[in-house]
Write an enzyme that holds these catalytic residues in place. Structure first.
Site, PDB file in Angstrom:
ATOM      1  N   HIS A   1       0.856  -1.146  -0.016  1.00 59.41           N
ATOM      2  CA  HIS A   1       0.054   0.046   0.074  1.00 59.41           C
ATOM      3  C   HIS A   1       1.036   1.221   0.275  1.00 59.41           C
ATOM      4  CE1 HIS A   1      -3.622  -2.063   0.444  1.00 59.41           C
ATOM      5  NE2 HIS A   1      -3.456  -2.597   1.732  1.00 59.41           N
TER       6      HIS A   1
ATOM      7  N   CYS B   1      -0.459   2.475  -4.214  1.00 56.75           N
ATOM      8  CA  CYS B   1      -1.254   3.476  -4.650  1.00 56.75           C
ATOM      9  C   CYS B   1      -0.381   4.957  -4.238  1.00 56.75           C
ATOM     10  CB  CYS B   1      -2.593   3.702  -3.699  1.00 56.75           C
ATOM     11  SG  CYS B   1      -3.730   2.524  -4.640  1.00 56.75           S
TER      12      CYS B   1
END
Length: 537
Positions: free
Chosen positions: A369, A412
């Site tokens: 992430h 991301c």
């Protein structure tokens, strides 16, 4: 008589069973070949078969198996005669698959003049398409915009050539439109067309020796040095005014002519010619050294299990990365579920590894992430991408000084897009703050040279990951490396193709897109040596 008939019946049954076994084995061979051909290979096969199969039937083709069925229906392909398929595999340079048909590259070459079915015209167009880069394709499309249908999507050079043929602008007897655009975009391409025109009506066979990339550059250096010697010889040892005409292009190095002062001199002065040649010679040498005994280390950090979520599909990415970079000759090390502190400690450990001095490059892939300019450890601790890369500057890691350092980040860089059904996002969980400080990508890599950072998405946006098939970016990266490394493409050209691949994808809802973004301070071209083994998938 009855016994004779029984024996005859048994013999017939046995013969039928044997024939069925042979047919089954043949279809199994075709299936295995089909499974080893990627989308680009299928498109190439369709194009090469255009003169053999009806265009309306080819338009419905989805896989190589569909092409094989059409060829069998037209009796071009059967158990007794598989040469056409061998020729097609040879033309698209899938030489490793020839052995499944009992052929080798050399055997196919020997029989092409006798049994070859692909026309010289079709061969010429395909070879031309292989040398048209994405940038050239955009320029050619712009030049031909008045001849092309409005809003027509041109995805590849083969698509463009097919469209020109459909409109009657390009035929085996009229290639003028190609000559015109090639003259404007890249005169080097004219060589392929000229070979076709000169050999028209004869078998048009291209044979390029399969040498590793370092051998090609050694040959290039040798011929460049030879040209330098010839220039010095004629300039200093002859009293007459000589002018050496050089032709140095991207593919060949050859002296094409000499002229005296009595002959019409159409080029500039010797000094200008020499300067131009010397500059071109230096350009050919600008490639990172990749011919050492060890290619380099490749680290893969695969963060799957977080406190409140799991990055499903990430293991698929890690496995594919390991297969591809191992195939490319790197020593791959995979680490799973690291906290932010463990990631920093790992970077510090590899920063001090003395074996870097014997390696050509360093690669690090991080699957996690993330947010703008950073990635997360499994504890959701933030690790700046700039901090990660700065461990390997020339000052911090002298063993990697002047060597290329590549980082690929699947994470991301924001949370602007909601997670679609069945597609997960590599962003923070919803309870984390969505208000993030923006970080420009150029700030994530050290100011000094020899770094490349490949990001799955532009700053501020999510990147998508299929929960079974893996992330869009990593799967596209692995696919393009396998396809384009054997063709000698440099890493920036490959990443441009990755951008194009990912940009064409859609989320299941059809409303969400993704755009990767590379940043780099590379000083030379980075080109992987072509592996001897075939691509892993």
């Amino acid at each position: 008589l009855s016994a004779f008939r029984q024996r005859e019946a048994v013999s017939a049954v046995g013969s039928s069973n044997m024939e069925n076994d042979i047919n089954l084995k043949f279809h199994q061979q075709l299936f295995l070949i089909s499974e080893n051909l990627v989308t680009e290979d299928v498109a190439a096969l369709k194009f090469l078969c255009t003169d053999l199969l009806h265009l309306s039937k080819l338009e419905g083709v989805k896989s190589a198996a569909d092409i094989f069925k059409l060829l069998m229906a037209q009796e071009y392909l059967n158990v007794e005669d598989t040469f056409l398929l061998a020729e097609l595999l040879y033309r698209i340079k899938c030489h490793s698959l020839l052995e499944k048909l009992g052929y080798t590259k050399e055997k196919v070459q020997e029989r092409l003049s006798e049994k070859g079915r692909i026309s010289p015209y079709r061969q010429m167009l395909y070879e031309l398409s292989e040398n048209i880069t994405s940038k050239m394709l955009k320029e050619i499309t712009f030049l031909l915009q008045d001849h092309l249908p409005k809003r027509w999507m041109i995805l590849s050079a083969l698509d463009l050539l097919t469209l020109l043929e459909k409109q009657g602008l390009l035929t085996k007897d009229n290639v003028k439109i190609l000559e015109d655009v090639c003259m404007t975009v890249s005169p080097d391409l004219l060589e392929t067309i000229e070979l076709y025109k000169k050999g028209k009506g004869e078998k048009f066979i291209f044979f390029i020796p399969r040498l590793d990339l370092n051998t090609w550059y050694l040959m290039l250096w040798f011929f460049s040095a030879l040209k330098m010697f010839l220039f010095v010889f004629f300039f200093f040892f002859f009293n007459q005014k000589w002018e050496v005409i050089f032709n140095l292009n991207k593919k060949t190095c050859s002296v094409i002519g000499l002229c005296t002062s009595e002959i019409s001199v159409r080029l500039a002065s010797v000094r200008i010619t020499y300067a131009s040649f010397f500059f071109s010679f230096l350009q050919t040498m600008k490639i990172y050294k990749m011919d050492g005994p060890h290619r380099g280390f490749c680290l893969i950090i695969n963060n799957v299990n977080f406190n409140s979520s799991q990055r499903k599909g990430s293991c698929k990415d890690a496995e594919q990365l390991e297969r591809v970079f191992t195939w490319l000759g790197l020593d791959v090390r995979t680490y799973t579920d690291l906290t932010s502190g463990e990631i920093i400690n790992l970077m510090e450990t590899w920063q001090r590894v003395p074996d870097h001095k014997d390696r050509n490059c360093f690669i690090c892939c991080i699957l996690s992430h993330g947010k703008s300019g950073a990635i997360f450890g499994t504890d959701y601790g933030v690790v700046s991408i700039h901090v990660l890369t700065s461990h390997f500057t020339a000052k911090q890691c002298p063993q990697l000084a002047a060597k290329p350092k590549l980082f690929f980040i699947q994470a991301c860089q924001g949370d602007k897009i909601q997670r679609p059904f069945y597609v997960d996002t590599d962003g923070p969980t919803p309870d984390l703050s969505s208000m993030q400080e923006r970080v420009f990508l150029s700030e994530s890599i050290p100011e000094e040279a020899d770094f490349l950072l490949g990001m799955a998405t532009v700053d501020g946006y999510v990147s998508f990951r299929h929960m079974e098939e893996g992330s869009w970016y990593i799967q596209a990266l692995c696919s393009k490396l396998q396809l384009l490394v054997p063709r000698g493409e440099d890493i920036l050209s490959i990443l441009t193709q990755v951008n194009e691949d990912v940009a064409r994808r859609n989320s299941p809802s059809g409303t969400k897109k993704q755009m990767p973004q590379p940043a780099y301070t590379l000083r030379r071209k980075f080109i992987f040596p072509v592996p001897i083994a075939p691509p892993p998938s």
